[in-house]
Design a protein around this motif. Structure first.
Motif, PDB file in Angstrom:
ATOM      1  N   GLU A  44       0.835  -1.207   0.000  1.00 41.48           N
ATOM      2  CA  GLU A  44       0.000   0.000   0.000  1.00 41.48           C
ATOM      3  C   GLU A  44       0.868   1.254   0.000  1.00 41.48           C
ATOM      4  O   GLU A  44       0.545   2.244  -0.659  1.00 41.48           O
ATOM      5  CB  GLU A  44      -0.937  -0.012   1.211  1.00 41.48           C
ATOM      6  N   ASP A  45       1.980   1.220   0.752  1.00 41.90           N
ATOM      7  CA  ASP A  45       2.871   2.389   0.776  1.00 41.90           C
ATOM      8  C   ASP A  45       3.620   2.549  -0.539  1.00 41.90           C
ATOM      9  O   ASP A  45       3.887   3.681  -0.981  1.00 41.90           O
ATOM     10  CB  ASP A  45       3.850   2.283   1.946  1.00 41.90           C
ATOM     11  N   LEU A  46       3.967   1.448  -1.187  1.00 41.08           N
ATOM     12  CA  LEU A  46       4.577   1.524  -2.514  1.00 41.08           C
ATOM     13  C   LEU A  46       3.622   2.165  -3.510  1.00 41.08           C
ATOM     14  O   LEU A  46       4.009   3.061  -4.280  1.00 41.08           O
ATOM     15  CB  LEU A  46       4.970   0.119  -2.987  1.00 41.08           C
ATOM     16  N   LEU A  47       2.365   1.740  -3.478  1.00 43.52           N
ATOM     17  CA  LEU A  47       1.368   2.304  -4.394  1.00 43.52           C
ATOM     18  C   LEU A  47       1.100   3.771  -4.074  1.00 43.52           C
ATOM     19  O   LEU A  47       0.861   4.572  -4.980  1.00 43.52           O
ATOM     20  CB  LEU A  47       0.077   1.484  -4.326  1.00 43.52           C
ATOM     21  N   TRP A  48       1.156   4.132  -2.801  1.00 42.61           N
ATOM     22  CA  TRP A  48       1.009   5.538  -2.402  1.00 42.61           C
ATOM     23  C   TRP A  48       2.128   6.379  -3.010  1.00 42.61           C
ATOM     24  O   TRP A  48       1.877   7.467  -3.548  1.00 42.61           O
ATOM     25  CB  TRP A  48       1.033   5.637  -0.872  1.00 42.61           C
ATOM     26  N   MET A  49       3.368   5.871  -2.939  1.00 41.72           N
ATOM     27  CA  MET A  49       4.489   6.605  -3.547  1.00 41.72           C
ATOM     28  C   MET A  49       4.318   6.717  -5.056  1.00 41.72           C
ATOM     29  O   MET A  49       4.626   7.748  -5.650  1.00 41.72           O
ATOM     30  CB  MET A  49       5.813   5.905  -3.220  1.00 41.72           C
ATOM     31  N   ARG A  50       3.821   5.659  -5.651  1.00 46.31           N
ATOM     32  CA  ARG A  50       3.626   5.650  -7.113  1.00 46.31           C
ATOM     33  C   ARG A  50       2.563   6.670  -7.516  1.00 46.31           C
ATOM     34  O   ARG A  50       2.748   7.442  -8.468  1.00 46.31           O
ATOM     35  CB  ARG A  50       3.244   4.233  -7.538  1.00 46.31           C
TER      36      ARG A  50
ATOM     37  N   VAL B 268       2.789  -7.349  -7.584  1.00 42.04           N
ATOM     38  CA  VAL B 268       2.899  -5.893  -7.744  1.00 42.04           C
ATOM     39  C   VAL B 268       4.312  -5.558  -8.214  1.00 42.04           C
ATOM     40  O   VAL B 268       5.295  -6.092  -7.709  1.00 42.04           O
ATOM     41  CB  VAL B 268       2.605  -5.159  -6.412  1.00 42.04           C
ATOM     42  N   ARG B 269       4.414  -4.693  -9.184  1.00 39.38           N
ATOM     43  CA  ARG B 269       5.716  -4.248  -9.680  1.00 39.38           C
ATOM     44  C   ARG B 269       6.422  -3.378  -8.644  1.00 39.38           C
ATOM     45  O   ARG B 269       5.825  -2.486  -8.045  1.00 39.38           O
ATOM     46  CB  ARG B 269       5.521  -3.452 -10.979  1.00 39.38           C
ATOM     47  N   GLY B 270       7.713  -3.651  -8.433  1.00 36.77           N
ATOM     48  CA  GLY B 270       8.505  -2.849  -7.522  1.00 36.77           C
ATOM     49  C   GLY B 270       9.122  -1.652  -8.229  1.00 36.77           C
ATOM     50  O   GLY B 270       8.927  -1.444  -9.430  1.00 36.77           O
ATOM     51  N   ILE B 271       9.911  -0.873  -7.483  1.00 34.92           N
ATOM     52  CA  ILE B 271      10.557   0.308  -8.054  1.00 34.92           C
ATOM     53  C   ILE B 271      11.639  -0.089  -9.049  1.00 34.92           C
ATOM     54  O   ILE B 271      11.887   0.618 -10.023  1.00 34.92           O
ATOM     55  CB  ILE B 271      11.129   1.187  -6.924  1.00 34.92           C
ATOM     56  N   GLY B 272      12.286  -1.222  -8.797  1.00 37.71           N
ATOM     57  CA  GLY B 272      13.207  -1.770  -9.782  1.00 37.71           C
ATOM     58  C   GLY B 272      14.650  -1.323  -9.690  1.00 37.71           C
ATOM     59  O   GLY B 272      15.435  -1.604 -10.599  1.00 37.71           O
TER      60      GLY B 272
ATOM     61  N   LEU C 267      12.091  -1.529  -3.278  1.00 36.69           N
ATOM     62  CA  LEU C 267      13.143  -1.212  -4.244  1.00 36.69           C
ATOM     63  C   LEU C 267      13.425  -2.352  -5.217  1.00 36.69           C
ATOM     64  O   LEU C 267      14.120  -2.166  -6.212  1.00 36.69           O
ATOM     65  CB  LEU C 267      14.439  -0.833  -3.514  1.00 36.69           C
ATOM     66  N   GLY C 268      12.901  -3.545  -4.935  1.00 35.25           N
ATOM     67  CA  GLY C 268      13.107  -4.689  -5.814  1.00 35.25           C
ATOM     68  C   GLY C 268      12.248  -4.625  -7.068  1.00 35.25           C
ATOM     69  O   GLY C 268      11.538  -3.652  -7.332  1.00 35.25           O
ATOM     70  N   GLU C 269      12.311  -5.701  -7.841  1.00 34.99           N
ATOM     71  CA  GLU C 269      11.601  -5.748  -9.117  1.00 34.99           C
ATOM     72  C   GLU C 269      10.144  -6.181  -8.974  1.00 34.99           C
ATOM     73  O   GLU C 269       9.285  -5.750  -9.747  1.00 34.99           O
ATOM     74  CB  GLU C 269      12.320  -6.713 -10.065  1.00 34.99           C
ATOM     75  N   LYS C 270       9.887  -7.015  -7.950  1.00 36.04           N
ATOM     76  CA  LYS C 270       8.527  -7.567  -7.854  1.00 36.04           C
ATOM     77  C   LYS C 270       8.225  -7.969  -6.418  1.00 36.04           C
ATOM     78  O   LYS C 270       9.096  -8.447  -5.692  1.00 36.04           O
ATOM     79  CB  LYS C 270       8.412  -8.790  -8.776  1.00 36.04           C
ATOM     80  N   ILE C 271       6.966  -7.751  -6.009  1.00 34.12           N
ATOM     81  CA  ILE C 271       6.462  -8.205  -4.712  1.00 34.12           C
ATOM     82  C   ILE C 271       5.216  -9.052  -4.965  1.00 34.12           C
ATOM     83  O   ILE C 271       4.324  -8.635  -5.712  1.00 34.12           O
ATOM     84  CB  ILE C 271       6.094  -7.021  -3.796  1.00 34.12           C
ATOM     85  N   ILE C 272       5.161 -10.213  -4.349  1.00 36.35           N
ATOM     86  CA  ILE C 272       3.946 -11.044  -4.400  1.00 36.35           C
ATOM     87  C   ILE C 272       3.382 -11.085  -2.987  1.00 36.35           C
ATOM     88  O   ILE C 272       3.977 -11.674  -2.080  1.00 36.35           O
ATOM     89  CB  ILE C 272       4.246 -12.458  -4.917  1.00 36.35           C
ATOM     90  N   ASP C 273       2.250 -10.426  -2.801  1.00 42.06           N
ATOM     91  CA  ASP C 273       1.669 -10.274  -1.460  1.00 42.06           C
ATOM     92  C   ASP C 273       0.209 -10.714  -1.449  1.00 42.06           C
ATOM     93  O   ASP C 273      -0.684  -9.959  -1.823  1.00 42.06           O
ATOM     94  CB  ASP C 273       1.795  -8.818  -1.006  1.00 42.06           C
ATOM     95  N   ASN C 274       0.000 -11.931  -0.977  1.00 44.03           N
ATOM     96  CA  ASN C 274      -1.358 -12.429  -0.755  1.00 44.03           C
ATOM     97  C   ASN C 274      -1.685 -12.489   0.735  1.00 44.03           C
ATOM     98  O   ASN C 274      -2.656 -13.116   1.139  1.00 44.03           O
ATOM     99  CB  ASN C 274      -1.516 -13.816  -1.385  1.00 44.03           C
ATOM    100  N   ILE C 275      -0.853 -11.828   1.542  1.00 49.31           N
ATOM    101  CA  ILE C 275      -0.973 -11.912   2.997  1.00 49.31           C
ATOM    102  C   ILE C 275      -1.363 -10.573   3.613  1.00 49.31           C
ATOM    103  O   ILE C 275      -2.417 -10.440   4.240  1.00 49.31           O
ATOM    104  CB  ILE C 275       0.358 -12.390   3.626  1.00 49.31           C
ATOM    105  N   GLU C 276      -0.528  -9.551   3.428  1.00 50.52           N
ATOM    106  CA  GLU C 276      -0.702  -8.276   4.115  1.00 50.52           C
ATOM    107  C   GLU C 276      -1.720  -7.389   3.393  1.00 50.52           C
ATOM    108  O   GLU C 276      -2.743  -7.010   3.958  1.00 50.52           O
ATOM    109  CB  GLU C 276       0.654  -7.571   4.208  1.00 50.52           C
ATOM    110  N   SER C 277      -1.429  -7.061   2.133  1.00 49.21           N
ATOM    111  CA  SER C 277      -2.344  -6.216   1.362  1.00 49.21           C
ATOM    112  C   SER C 277      -3.300  -7.026   0.496  1.00 49.21           C
ATOM    113  O   SER C 277      -4.313  -6.511   0.043  1.00 49.21           O
ATOM    114  CB  SER C 277      -1.544  -5.286   0.443  1.00 49.21           C
ATOM    115  N   LYS C 278      -2.916  -8.310   0.268  1.00 49.26           N
ATOM    116  CA  LYS C 278      -3.702  -9.209  -0.595  1.00 49.26           C
ATOM    117  C   LYS C 278      -3.831  -8.655  -2.025  1.00 49.26           C
ATOM    118  O   LYS C 278      -4.812  -8.900  -2.704  1.00 49.26           O
ATOM    119  CB  LYS C 278      -5.078  -9.493   0.012  1.00 49.26           C
TER     120      LYS C 278
END
Length: 483
Positions: free
Chosen positions: A297-303, A346-350, A331-342
């Protein structure tokens, strides 16, 4: 059976956490077997316990003041705010769910309170003194009926209560009188006296107020603690985000769900930091993405707010970028989150060649690691991890050599050109690392190298406790406890 002493305050930030810490050390050094306790703490700053669970950093430090290993028993209920009036509940060190404030009040609180009091009873049976920290104010009219961290705890444990107020804020006498007037007669009888905290000036000028309090309530002022500079974190509920530009412009992204921001205290003292929330503010020599209670959610907020693009642009222009825990994952390339944000994939900053998958279980461990990042390769550092993400990277930042004292060999974090990410909370509390890192950045900017002042939590606890001991009527407190 042990004795219970409780520290309550006229408000948040009155000084409960640090007075509790100081008394823990004072009584321990007098030969008593002492432990801290807080039934419920709301905090985004947490640390691992000896059992592998998660507790508030305040109780973690209080345990160290008692010369004890931090235990989940010292903070049974930890609420970690998630935004939108929701919090994750951590009970006895383990997450047990996420609820709204209303759901918690109506369905969870009483059950957890009963269990927390069983833990307190066990501590009182095993130890000489339990120093209990309250939360906020004990007399908030809209909350008092639901309060499980103040007078309900004191009555359960038959605790002697010290009421502390922050005189530096002003209005401290009115705050004490207002608190006492809103307490019931039974509750007032538990109060043994008052402490004025963070005083600057001539104590004799306060005497008319002291006389008034003693005459009105039959309670004495137990001490006046002077305002002092120290490096111990204040109460968990207080969140102060400075904006200080040093020779190096260090910027920290103030995420909506920022967590464990105590990681950056050494940077405050060594240089100064600037917390930012807008894309147009980003211009630092060093940009840090901190830990987060909700990484995706914070990554998407920054985006959505253009901060991601601003970081990428600043990095291209020469800014160094660091990610800690959730910041590393972003900062990575990819996050797979089916736990916290579900949110799933999600694409990372890369900026880092790393991928993260969230797991059901949270890792909460003390770590010793060896830096693999070339500028400081071979340097040994300490830290801790509190994370649900599991990351893999092509170039690790460090190799974990010990987990909770047990030998290990596990790569963690990632490095890239002008960027690194790590799961090591507390990395900047390794002063040799911080000094070398800051001087590397200073050299790039043609600035003279600096020496980072080295200190330890143990030294700060000892120094703070000695000052409190000199200014508090310890004999009266012990007499009140029957010791």
């Amino acid at each position: 059976m042990g004795k219970a002493l409780m520290i309550q305050g006229t408000s948040s930030g009155a000084g409960k956490s640090l007075l509790t810490l100081a008394l823990c050390r004072i009584f321990t050094d007098m030969g008593y077997d002492v432990v801290p306790f807080k039934s419920q703490n709301m905090s985004l700053n947490s640390a691992p316990s000896i059992e592998g669970g998660e507790i508030s950093r305040a109780q973690y430090l209080q345990a160290l003041a008692c010369r004890k290993k931090p235990s989940i028993n010292f903070n049974p209920i930890l609420l970690k705010p998630e935004g939108n009036m929701r919090s994750q509940i951590v009970f006895m060190g383990k997450p047990i769910g996420s609820v709204s404030a209303r759901e918690y009040m109506l369905s969870k609180k009483e059950e957890l309170f009963k269990k927390a009091m069983q833990v307190l009873d066990e501590l009182l049976e095993k130890h000489d003194i339990v120093v209990i920290e309250g939360a906020g104010s004990p007399v908030e009219i809209n909350l008092k009926d639901y309060d499980i961290a103040n007078m309900r705890v004191a009555k359960h444990a038959n605790a002697k209560v010290i009421l502390v107020t922050d005189i530096d804020r002003g209005g401290s006498f009115a705050s004490i009188v207002g608190t006492m007037e809103l307490l019931s007669k039974e509750e007032r009888e538990l109060v043994i006296g008052f402490v004025f905290n963070k005083f600057r000036g001539d104590v004799s000028l306060l005497k008319p107020g002291f006389d008034y309090l003693e005459k009105r309530y039959g309670k004495k002022v137990l001490g006046v603690i002077p305002y002092m500079e120290h490096k111990l974190p204040e109460e968990d509920s207080l969140v102060e985000f400075p904006k200080v530009k040093g020779d190096l412009h260090i910027q920290i992204i103030k995420l909506p769900h920022i967590s464990n921001f105590t990681d950056f205290e050494p940077l405050h003292w060594a240089n100064g930091v600037d917390y930012v929330t807008k894309a147009e503010e980003i211009e630092g020599d060093l940009i840090i993405i901190p830990g987060s209670k909700n990484t995706v959610e914070d990554l998407l907020w920054m985006r959505e707010n253009g901060i991601e693009d601003a970081i990428l642009e600043a990095h291209k222009d020469g800014a160094f970028v660091v990610g800690i825990c959730g910041g590393f994952q972003m900062l990575g390339e990819k996050i797979i989150d089916n736990i916290e944000s579900k949110r799933g994939k999600v694409r990372g900053i890369g900026l880092l060649k790393a991928k993260t998958v969230f797991a059901e279980t949270k890792r909460t461990n003390h770590l010793k690691a060896e830096i693999m990042w070339e500028p400081m390769r071979g340097l040994n550092v300490d830290g801790y991890e509190i994370r649900m993400g599991r990351s893999v990277a092509k170039k690790p930042f460090s190799i974990i050599r010990k987990i909770n004292g047990v030998k290990a060999f596990e790569p963690e974090g990632a490095v890239g050109k002008g960027v690194f990410g790590t799961y090591l909370h507390g990395i900047f509390h390794n002063f040799e690392f911080t000094e070398q890192f800051l001087n590397m950045l200073r050299l790039k900017k043609d600035l003279e190298p600096i020496t980072v002042q080295k200190w330890s939590i143990e030294e700060e606890i000892e120094r703070f406790a000695k000052i409190v001991e000199r200014n508090l009527d310890i004999s009266y407190i012990l007499d009140s406890l029957g010791l």
